[in-house]
Design an enzyme around this catalytic site. Structure first.
Site, PDB file in Angstrom:
ATOM      1  CE  LYS A  26      44.188  37.654  49.063  1.00 21.72           C
ATOM      2  NZ  LYS A  26      44.564  36.528  48.340  1.00 21.72           N
ATOM      3  CG  ASP A  72      47.014  37.839  45.594  1.00 23.57           C
ATOM      4  OD1 ASP A  72      46.616  38.186  46.702  1.00 23.57           O
ATOM      5  OD2 ASP A  72      46.506  36.727  44.974  1.00 23.57           O
ATOM      6  CB  CYS A  73      41.527  38.998  44.231  1.00 22.29           C
ATOM      7  SG  CYS A  73      39.994  38.192  43.539  1.00 22.29           S
ATOM      8  CB  SER A 111      34.471  38.692  38.190  1.00 23.50           C
ATOM      9  OG  SER A 111      34.648  37.348  37.589  1.00 23.50           O
TER      10      SER A 111
END
EC number: 2.5.1.18
Length: 217
Positions: A8, A19-20, A75
């Site tokens: 992002k 900021d992800c 992730s």
């Protein structure tokens, strides 16, 4: 071309890292593995066609490990593949049960931050309970990290989330981790001072700008 990462971009600044916390987790893992990679910053308010072609649902982060491989989302899955493909230096959390330490903090933090009545709904105490559990673990085990003297995947997962917690609760609610939780506070200082963290963190103003619309402020 090697490893490519889609993460992002910052709110209102498409050429700046966003900021992800899940994207930062991937970047932290690659940095601590000393792996070269190419970053693609994705403006989530105006997703490019090429990105939607590889991720129709707009999921981030995404990683491609080689030119002839598919893009991978999630992730947890990405970190697992990185560890499998590039086992040295190892970032595996051992013993395995330590891998879940602090895992409920992010949910409790978001609930507290977004609560309309945290004084009565118990969200403040729920977050405090999770932070106290982390503090107890850090106090009763050799550190400075969750699994000892070396950073592992559990730390790289917690670091971005604790950064969001510290930044947003401090800004929007004038709240900080209680001074009594000295082990958590020291742990955060260690995490935030890591070279890889400094390199991959979003600037606080972009983090705040990203959260503000979610809080109607």
């Amino acid at each position: 071309m090697g490893i490519e990462v889609c993460v992002k971009a910052a709110s209102g600044a498409p050429d700046v890292l966003g900021d992800c916390p899940f994207g930062q987790r991937i970047l932290l893992t690659l940095e601590d593995k000393k792996l070269p990679y190419k970053t693609h910053l994705i403006d989530v308010s105006l997703k490019p066609d090429w990105f939607l072609a590889i991720s129709p649902k707009g999921k981030l982060p995404l990683v491609k490990f080689d030119e002839d491989e598919n893009w991978v989302a999630d992730s947890d899955l990405i970190v697992g593949i990185i560890e499998e493909k590039y086992p040295e230096p190892s970032l595996v959390t051992f013993p395995p049960e330590f891998a879940s330490v602090g895992s409920k903090i992010i949910g409790a933090f978001v609930m507290f931050l977004t609560s309309k009545d945290h004084a009565n709904d118990g969200s403040d105490m729920a977050l405090l309970d999770e932070l106290e559990a982390l503090d107890h673990h850090l106090k009763t085990h050799v550190g400075p990290f969750v699994a000892g003297d070396k950073v592992t995947v559990v730390d790289l997962s917690l670091a971005p989330k604790l950064y969001h917690l510290e930044t947003t609760l401090g800004h929007f609610m004038d709240w900080c981790v209680p001074e009594s939780l000295t082990n958590v506070r020291d742990y955060m200082k260690v995490l935030f001072s890591l070279e890889s963290f400094e390199k991959t963190k979003a600037a606080k103003e972009y983090l705040i700008a990203s959260w503000a619309p979610k809080l109607d402020v």
